[in-house]
Motif scaffolding. Structure first.
Motif, PDB file in Angstrom:
ATOM      1  N   HIS A 127       8.728   1.386   5.740  1.00 13.78           N
ATOM      2  CA  HIS A 127       9.649   2.215   4.969  1.00 13.78           C
ATOM      3  C   HIS A 127       9.960   1.577   3.617  1.00 13.78           C
ATOM      4  N   ARG A 128       9.098   0.721   3.140  1.00 16.93           N
ATOM      5  CA  ARG A 128       9.340   0.028   1.891  1.00 16.93           C
ATOM      6  C   ARG A 128       8.547   0.651   0.749  1.00 16.93           C
ATOM      7  N   VAL A 129       9.110   0.506  -0.427  1.00 19.58           N
ATOM      8  CA  VAL A 129       8.548   1.113  -1.636  1.00 19.58           C
ATOM      9  C   VAL A 129       8.158  -0.001  -2.600  1.00 19.58           C
ATOM     10  N   ALA A 130       6.951   0.064  -3.123  1.00 17.00           N
ATOM     11  CA  ALA A 130       6.438  -0.982  -4.003  1.00 17.00           C
ATOM     12  C   ALA A 130       5.996  -0.413  -5.339  1.00 17.00           C
ATOM     13  N   ILE A 131       6.268  -1.165  -6.396  1.00 14.24           N
ATOM     14  CA  ILE A 131       5.754  -0.878  -7.730  1.00 14.24           C
ATOM     15  C   ILE A 131       4.764  -1.977  -8.085  1.00 14.24           C
ATOM     16  N   VAL A 132       3.561  -1.586  -8.499  1.00  9.43           N
ATOM     17  CA  VAL A 132       2.537  -2.539  -8.909  1.00  9.43           C
ATOM     18  C   VAL A 132       2.125  -2.205 -10.333  1.00  9.43           C
ATOM     19  N   THR A 133       2.447  -3.079 -11.270  1.00  7.40           N
ATOM     20  CA  THR A 133       2.046  -2.825 -12.650  1.00  7.40           C
ATOM     21  C   THR A 133       0.595  -3.275 -12.849  1.00  7.40           C
ATOM     22  N   GLY A 134      -0.094  -2.589 -13.751  1.00 14.28           N
ATOM     23  CA  GLY A 134      -1.518  -2.863 -13.911  1.00 14.28           C
ATOM     24  C   GLY A 134      -2.259  -2.579 -12.619  1.00 14.28           C
ATOM     25  N   GLY A 135      -1.853  -1.517 -11.924  1.00 10.37           N
ATOM     26  CA  GLY A 135      -2.344  -1.265 -10.582  1.00 10.37           C
ATOM     27  C   GLY A 135      -3.597  -0.430 -10.477  1.00 10.37           C
ATOM     28  N   SER A 136      -4.228  -0.113 -11.598  1.00 11.84           N
ATOM     29  CA  SER A 136      -5.394   0.777 -11.543  1.00 11.84           C
ATOM     30  C   SER A 136      -6.714   0.045 -11.394  1.00 11.84           C
ATOM     31  N   ARG A 137      -6.743  -1.244 -11.743  1.00 10.45           N
ATOM     32  CA  ARG A 137      -8.014  -1.970 -11.736  1.00 10.45           C
ATOM     33  C   ARG A 137      -7.813  -3.400 -11.268  1.00 10.45           C
ATOM     34  N   GLY A 138      -8.910  -4.041 -10.910  1.00  5.99           N
ATOM     35  CA  GLY A 138      -8.924  -5.468 -10.642  1.00  5.99           C
ATOM     36  C   GLY A 138      -7.928  -5.913  -9.588  1.00  5.99           C
ATOM     37  N   ILE A 139      -7.217  -6.994  -9.888  1.00  2.32           N
ATOM     38  CA  ILE A 139      -6.260  -7.558  -8.939  1.00  2.32           C
ATOM     39  C   ILE A 139      -5.168  -6.554  -8.601  1.00  2.32           C
ATOM     40  N   GLY A 140      -4.672  -5.826  -9.595  1.00  2.00           N
ATOM     41  CA  GLY A 140      -3.606  -4.864  -9.349  1.00  2.00           C
ATOM     42  C   GLY A 140      -4.018  -3.787  -8.371  1.00  2.00           C
ATOM     43  N   ARG A 141      -5.227  -3.294  -8.520  1.00  2.00           N
ATOM     44  CA  ARG A 141      -5.727  -2.269  -7.598  1.00  2.00           C
ATOM     45  C   ARG A 141      -5.836  -2.825  -6.182  1.00  2.00           C
ATOM     46  N   ALA A 142      -6.382  -4.040  -6.054  1.00  2.00           N
ATOM     47  CA  ALA A 142      -6.503  -4.654  -4.736  1.00  2.00           C
ATOM     48  C   ALA A 142      -5.142  -4.847  -4.095  1.00  2.00           C
ATOM     49  N   VAL A 143      -4.155  -5.236  -4.886  1.00  2.00           N
ATOM     50  CA  VAL A 143      -2.791  -5.397  -4.365  1.00  2.00           C
ATOM     51  C   VAL A 143      -2.233  -4.059  -3.901  1.00  2.00           C
ATOM     52  N   ALA A 144      -2.429  -3.021  -4.709  1.00  2.00           N
ATOM     53  CA  ALA A 144      -1.930  -1.693  -4.345  1.00  2.00           C
ATOM     54  C   ALA A 144      -2.545  -1.219  -3.032  1.00  2.00           C
ATOM     55  N   LEU A 145      -3.856  -1.405  -2.884  1.00  2.00           N
ATOM     56  CA  LEU A 145      -4.531  -0.995  -1.654  1.00  2.00           C
ATOM     57  C   LEU A 145      -4.023  -1.790  -0.461  1.00  2.00           C
ATOM     58  N   ARG A 146      -3.815  -3.085  -0.647  1.00  2.00           N
ATOM     59  CA  ARG A 146      -3.315  -3.925   0.452  1.00  2.00           C
ATOM     60  C   ARG A 146      -1.913  -3.497   0.874  1.00  2.00           C
ATOM     61  N   ALA A 206      -0.504  -0.624   0.483  1.00  2.00           N
ATOM     62  CA  ALA A 206      -0.577   0.689   1.127  1.00  2.00           C
ATOM     63  C   ALA A 206      -1.042   0.555   2.574  1.00  2.00           C
ATOM     64  N   ARG A 207      -2.028  -0.292   2.809  1.00  2.00           N
ATOM     65  CA  ARG A 207      -2.497  -0.514   4.187  1.00  2.00           C
ATOM     66  C   ARG A 207      -1.395  -1.111   5.050  1.00  2.00           C
ATOM     67  N   ASP A 208      -0.525  -1.893   4.436  1.00  2.00           N
ATOM     68  CA  ASP A 208       0.582  -2.496   5.171  1.00  2.00           C
ATOM     69  C   ASP A 208       1.741  -1.532   5.388  1.00  2.00           C
ATOM     70  N   GLY A 209       1.598  -0.312   4.879  1.00  2.00           N
ATOM     71  CA  GLY A 209       2.607   0.707   5.135  1.00  2.00           C
ATOM     72  C   GLY A 209       3.565   0.998   4.008  1.00  2.00           C
ATOM     73  N   HIS A 210       3.404   0.333   2.858  1.00  2.00           N
ATOM     74  CA  HIS A 210       4.283   0.592   1.726  1.00  2.00           C
ATOM     75  C   HIS A 210       3.926   1.916   1.045  1.00  2.00           C
ATOM     76  N   THR A 211       4.924   2.566   0.510  1.00  2.00           N
ATOM     77  CA  THR A 211       4.691   3.621  -0.470  1.00  2.00           C
ATOM     78  C   THR A 211       4.467   2.925  -1.803  1.00  2.00           C
ATOM     79  N   VAL A 212       3.314   3.163  -2.423  1.00  2.00           N
ATOM     80  CA  VAL A 212       2.918   2.386  -3.597  1.00  2.00           C
ATOM     81  C   VAL A 212       2.956   3.249  -4.852  1.00  2.00           C
ATOM     82  N   HIS A 213       3.610   2.728  -5.869  1.00  2.00           N
ATOM     83  CA  HIS A 213       3.644   3.356  -7.183  1.00  2.00           C
ATOM     84  C   HIS A 213       2.840   2.480  -8.137  1.00  2.00           C
ATOM     85  N   LEU A 214       1.652   2.984  -8.528  1.00  2.00           N
ATOM     86  CA  LEU A 214       0.778   2.249  -9.435  1.00  2.00           C
ATOM     87  C   LEU A 214       1.166   2.568 -10.874  1.00  2.00           C
ATOM     88  N   VAL A 215       1.291   1.543 -11.673  1.00  2.00           N
ATOM     89  CA  VAL A 215       1.613   1.721 -13.083  1.00  2.00           C
ATOM     90  C   VAL A 215       0.388   1.346 -13.909  1.00  2.00           C
TER      91      VAL A 215
END
Length: 254
Positions: free
Chosen positions: A5-24, A26-35
């Motif tokens: 039930h947690r919400v995450a913001i990941v800046t620079g989330g479209s590519r590279g490390i940021g994208r990998a973090v966003a995907l991880r 999300a797999r862990d159950g977070h609602t992810v907001h990619l910036v």
């Protein structure tokens, strides 16, 4: 509260490390907001990949160096999801050039994105996190703070400042349930570094460049409950490069 039930913001989330973090996350159950700032297609693809796997994600176009844009972003996320539990400050720019060739505008652009950006985003999310009594902020730094290359004065200074910012903010908010830490990657192969990685190869037999998933794993750990006793730290993820340098200063592992 569970991670699902947690919400995450990941800046620079479209590519590279940021994208990998966003995907991880999300797999862990977070609602992810990619910036993202410019990579709209890549951001949309990341959101599609997350949602296709059953996760929840949304992309936001915003410049983390723009105070008004950051405040609007955080207000939007908090209003939509009722809270913000995780902030990963990953967005950054590089403008490598020797100091004598560095113009003031270029220096300030690097510091504004890499250091002022995390200041703005952290300041914006903290009221929400403090009200919740729980939060995680992870700043993405670089081993260039410790072993910078020629032409990295602006970049290394911005990341060094980010690590100091982490420690100071941790001292301010640690007793209020908010954990603030830094991850400092070594050489990581992304779409921006692939050409250099292919050209340079490893530092010796059996060595390799890192991949974004090497970084997303430790970020995923730091934002979870098991990392509650970790505060104000910089965790280096570089395959041992920092500790395996020979006396001539040449890295032997990456």
């Amino acid at each position: 509260m569970t991670e699902h039930h947690r919400v995450a913001i990941v800046t620079g989330g479209s590519r590279g490390i940021g994208r990998a973090v966003a995907l991880r996350l999300a797999r862990d159950g977070h609602t992810v907001h990619l910036v993202y700032r410019e990579a709209a297609d890549e951001a949309a693809e990341a959101v599609e990949e997350i949602t296709a796997a059953g996760g929840r994600a949304r992309a936001h176009r915003a410049d983390v160096a723009d105070e008004a844009a950051v405040d609007a972003l955080v207000d939007d996320v908090a209003e939509q999801d009722g809270g913000i539990h995780v902030l990963v400050n990953n967005a950054a720019v590089i403008d490598d050039r020797l100091l004598l060739g560095t113009r003031t505008a270029g220096w300030e652009r690097v510091l504004r994105t890499n250091l002022t950006g995390p200041f703005l985003t952290s300041r914006a999310v903290l009221p929400v996190m403090l009200d919740q009594g729980w939060g995680r902020i992870v700043n993405i730094s670089s081993n260039s703070v410790r072993i910078p290359g020629p032409g990295q004065t602006a970049y290394a200074a911005s990341k060094g400042g980010l690590e100091a910012f982490t420690r100071a903010l941790a001292a301010e908010v640690g007793h209020k349930g908010v954990r603030v830490n830094t991850v400092a990657p070594g050489k990581v192969r992304t779409d921006m570094t692939t050409a250099v990685a292919d050209l340079l190869g490893g530092d010796g037999a059996g060595t390799r460049w890192g991949v974004p998933e090497d970084i997303s794993g430790i970020v995923g750990f730091l934002v979870g409950d098991e990392a509650d006793y970790i505060q104000g730290q910089t965790i280096t993820v570089d395959g041992g490069r920092l500790v395996m340098r020979d006396r001539a200063g040449r890295g032997r592992a990456s």
